[in-house]
Design a protein around this motif. Structure first.
Motif, short mmCIF file in Angstrom:
data_model
loop_
_atom_site.label_atom_id
_atom_site.label_comp_id
_atom_site.label_asym_id
_atom_site.label_seq_id
_atom_site.Cartn_x
_atom_site.Cartn_y
_atom_site.Cartn_z
N THR A 40 -36.96 -34.19 -62.84
CA THR A 40 -35.93 -33.60 -63.70
C THR A 40 -34.93 -34.66 -64.15
O THR A 40 -34.57 -34.74 -65.32
N THR A 41 -34.49 -35.49 -63.20
CA THR A 41 -33.56 -36.56 -63.54
C THR A 41 -34.20 -37.53 -64.53
O THR A 41 -33.57 -37.91 -65.53
N ALA A 42 -35.43 -37.92 -64.26
CA ALA A 42 -36.11 -38.87 -65.14
C ALA A 42 -36.24 -38.31 -66.55
O ALA A 42 -36.06 -39.02 -67.55
N GLY A 43 -36.53 -37.00 -66.66
CA GLY A 43 -36.64 -36.39 -67.97
C GLY A 43 -35.32 -36.38 -68.71
O GLY A 43 -35.27 -36.63 -69.93
N ALA A 44 -34.22 -36.12 -68.00
CA ALA A 44 -32.91 -36.13 -68.64
C ALA A 44 -32.49 -37.54 -69.05
O ALA A 44 -31.80 -37.71 -70.05
N LEU A 45 -32.89 -38.54 -68.27
CA LEU A 45 -32.60 -39.92 -68.65
C LEU A 45 -33.33 -40.29 -69.95
O LEU A 45 -32.79 -41.01 -70.79
N ARG A 46 -34.56 -39.79 -70.09
CA ARG A 46 -35.32 -40.09 -71.31
C ARG A 46 -34.78 -39.33 -72.51
O ARG A 46 -34.69 -39.88 -73.62
N LYS A 47 -34.40 -38.06 -72.30
CA LYS A 47 -33.96 -37.22 -73.41
C LYS A 47 -32.82 -36.34 -72.92
O LYS A 47 -33.05 -35.35 -72.23
N PRO A 48 -31.56 -36.66 -73.27
CA PRO A 48 -30.44 -35.84 -72.82
C PRO A 48 -30.47 -34.45 -73.46
O PRO A 48 -31.13 -34.25 -74.49
N PRO A 49 -29.79 -33.50 -72.87
CA PRO A 49 -29.84 -32.13 -73.39
C PRO A 49 -29.16 -32.00 -74.75
O PRO A 49 -28.27 -32.78 -75.10
N GLY A 72 -22.39 -26.51 -79.04
CA GLY A 72 -21.08 -26.92 -78.54
C GLY A 72 -21.08 -28.18 -77.71
O GLY A 72 -20.01 -28.65 -77.30
N LEU A 73 -22.26 -28.75 -77.44
CA LEU A 73 -22.35 -30.01 -76.71
C LEU A 73 -22.36 -31.15 -77.72
O LEU A 73 -23.32 -31.32 -78.48
N ARG A 74 -21.32 -31.96 -77.71
CA ARG A 74 -21.21 -33.05 -78.70
C ARG A 74 -21.97 -34.29 -78.29
O ARG A 74 -22.54 -34.98 -79.14
N HIS A 75 -21.94 -34.61 -77.01
CA HIS A 75 -22.66 -35.80 -76.54
C HIS A 75 -22.78 -35.72 -75.03
O HIS A 75 -21.85 -35.26 -74.35
N ALA A 76 -23.92 -36.19 -74.50
CA ALA A 76 -24.12 -36.21 -73.05
C ALA A 76 -24.74 -37.53 -72.64
O ALA A 76 -25.68 -38.02 -73.29
N GLU A 77 -24.20 -38.11 -71.58
CA GLU A 77 -24.75 -39.30 -70.94
C GLU A 77 -25.35 -38.85 -69.60
O GLU A 77 -24.61 -38.46 -68.69
N CYS A 78 -26.68 -38.89 -69.49
CA CYS A 78 -27.35 -38.52 -68.25
C CYS A 78 -27.74 -39.79 -67.50
O CYS A 78 -28.31 -40.72 -68.09
N LEU A 79 -27.44 -39.84 -66.21
CA LEU A 79 -27.62 -41.05 -65.41
C LEU A 79 -28.08 -40.70 -64.00
O LEU A 79 -27.83 -39.60 -63.52
N ALA A 80 -28.72 -41.66 -63.36
CA ALA A 80 -29.07 -41.54 -61.95
C ALA A 80 -28.02 -42.26 -61.12
O ALA A 80 -27.58 -43.36 -61.47
N LEU A 81 -27.62 -41.65 -60.02
CA LEU A 81 -26.58 -42.26 -59.20
C LEU A 81 -27.07 -43.55 -58.56
O LEU A 81 -28.25 -43.73 -58.29
#
Length: 229
Positions: A15-24, A28-37
């Protein structure tokens, strides 16, 4: 007024890897930065530097209703809702990211004694990564161990995006750290790293943002109440 959030959740690595490849993408969502801790101060070649089971998301929204809808209806949002997040009012920035082009340098007023959240986002110059690690790791340990932080962490999206997130008891204590004036061992680590960055930049893009925490929701690793009251 737009609103920002910072989310933490323990998810499946896929799930994390997928969000890193393609953010949601959501209404109403203007921008999202998805990252692994990654653990602040951890050795460079260590599993702690990329924790795919622990995801962070830094996001900008039109309003709180958009956040609520995303957490209830979006597949990734429902998983993030099992973790923790803080809602944030934008106050100030240093430098600028293309992802947030319209944020003014300063928005509103604040008290030096109020709690504050600091977020940095950087797009690395890959050839400068060794220099960045040399000068940045001491700063990571300074922030991680600082008595004025209630939560401090870093996150990464390979190959070049790095972010830090920290909650501070007060703006004045955070500013003292930045200027090398904290009552801690080797307090000038941050100021020294900034001098090296100005000598030759580590990044294609870099910005630091200051926020007022508005509310926090959920738990992270069994804890809540990270925002000082």
């Amino acid at each position: 007024m737009t609103i920002f959030t910072f989310h933490l959740a323990e998810l499946r690595p896929t799930t994390t890897a997928g969000a890193l490849r393609k953010p949601p993408s959501a209404p109403g969502l203007r921008h999202a930065e998805c990252l692994a801790l990654m653990r602040l101060g951890a050795p460079t070649l260590s599993p702690s530097r990329l924790q795919l089971r622990r995801m962070a998301m830094f996001a900008r929204w039109d309003d709180e209703a958009a956040i609520t809808t995303f957490l209830a209806d979006d597949p990734l949002g429902r998983q993030l809702a099992t973790g923790w997040h803080v809602r944030l009012q934008y106050l100030r920035r240093w430098s600028r990211l293309a992802a947030f082009p319209d944020l003014p340098p300063k928005a509103g007023e604040w008290s030096p004694t109020e709690p504050v959240v600091a977020v940095t986002v950087a797009r690395m110059r890959l050839l400068e990564v060794p220099r960045f690690l040399k000068w940045g790791k001491p700063v990571e340990r300074l922030v991680r161990d600082h008595p004025a932080t209630t939560l401090a962490l870093a996150a990464v999206r390979p190959p070049r995006t790095i972010s830090t997130f920290s909650i501070w008891h007060s703006i004045q204590e955070m500013e003292a750290m930045v200027h090398g004036q904290s009552p801690v061992p080797n307090p000038t680590r941050h100021a020294t790293a900034m001098t090296e960055r100005h000598r030759r930049d580590f990044h294609h893009e870099f910005a630091t943002y200051r926020f007022r925490p508005l509310s926090e929701h959920g738990t992270w690793q069994g804890r809540s109440g990270f925002v000082p009251r």
